[in-house]
Motif scaffolding. Structure first.
Motif, short mmCIF file in Angstrom:
data_model
loop_
_atom_site.label_atom_id
_atom_site.label_comp_id
_atom_site.label_asym_id
_atom_site.label_seq_id
_atom_site.Cartn_x
_atom_site.Cartn_y
_atom_site.Cartn_z
N MET A 1 1.21 -11.69 3.64
CA MET A 1 0.34 -10.59 3.34
C MET A 1 1.17 -9.49 2.68
O MET A 1 2.19 -9.07 3.19
CB MET A 1 -0.30 -10.08 4.62
N ALA A 2 0.73 -9.03 1.52
CA ALA A 2 1.43 -7.98 0.78
C ALA A 2 0.92 -6.61 1.23
O ALA A 2 -0.23 -6.45 1.61
CB ALA A 2 1.20 -8.16 -0.71
N LYS A 3 1.82 -5.64 1.15
CA LYS A 3 1.46 -4.26 1.47
C LYS A 3 1.67 -3.41 0.24
O LYS A 3 2.60 -3.63 -0.53
CB LYS A 3 2.33 -3.73 2.61
N LYS A 4 0.80 -2.45 0.03
CA LYS A 4 0.90 -1.55 -1.10
C LYS A 4 1.14 -0.14 -0.57
O LYS A 4 0.43 0.32 0.32
CB LYS A 4 -0.38 -1.58 -1.92
#
Length: 64
Positions: A1-4
């Motif tokens: 899961m990517a975080k911005k």
């Protein structure tokens, strides 16, 4: 899961776009108070003004 990571101006609460914005650094003359930093948009930084500080470091070599 990517975080911005989203930067938000500390003055207006507006979102700061990637590659835009500035960081204002406040240094107190009384060193015990430390240093504070504010993230602001380009427009807010221009409105605040201040004096221009020369860049530090080695000057570029002159080419002939």
């Amino acid at each position: 899961m990517a975080k911005k990571v989203v930067l938000v101006s500390d003055i207006s609460g507006a979102e700061i776009a990637d590659g835009k914005g500035a960081t204002i650094r406040i240094t107190f003359r009384d060193q015990r108070k430390g240093v504070r930093e504010l993230d602001v948009t380009d427009e807010e930084a221009d409105k605040i003004g201040g004096r221009q500080v020369k860049r530090r470091g080695r000057p570029k070599a002159m080419t002939s």
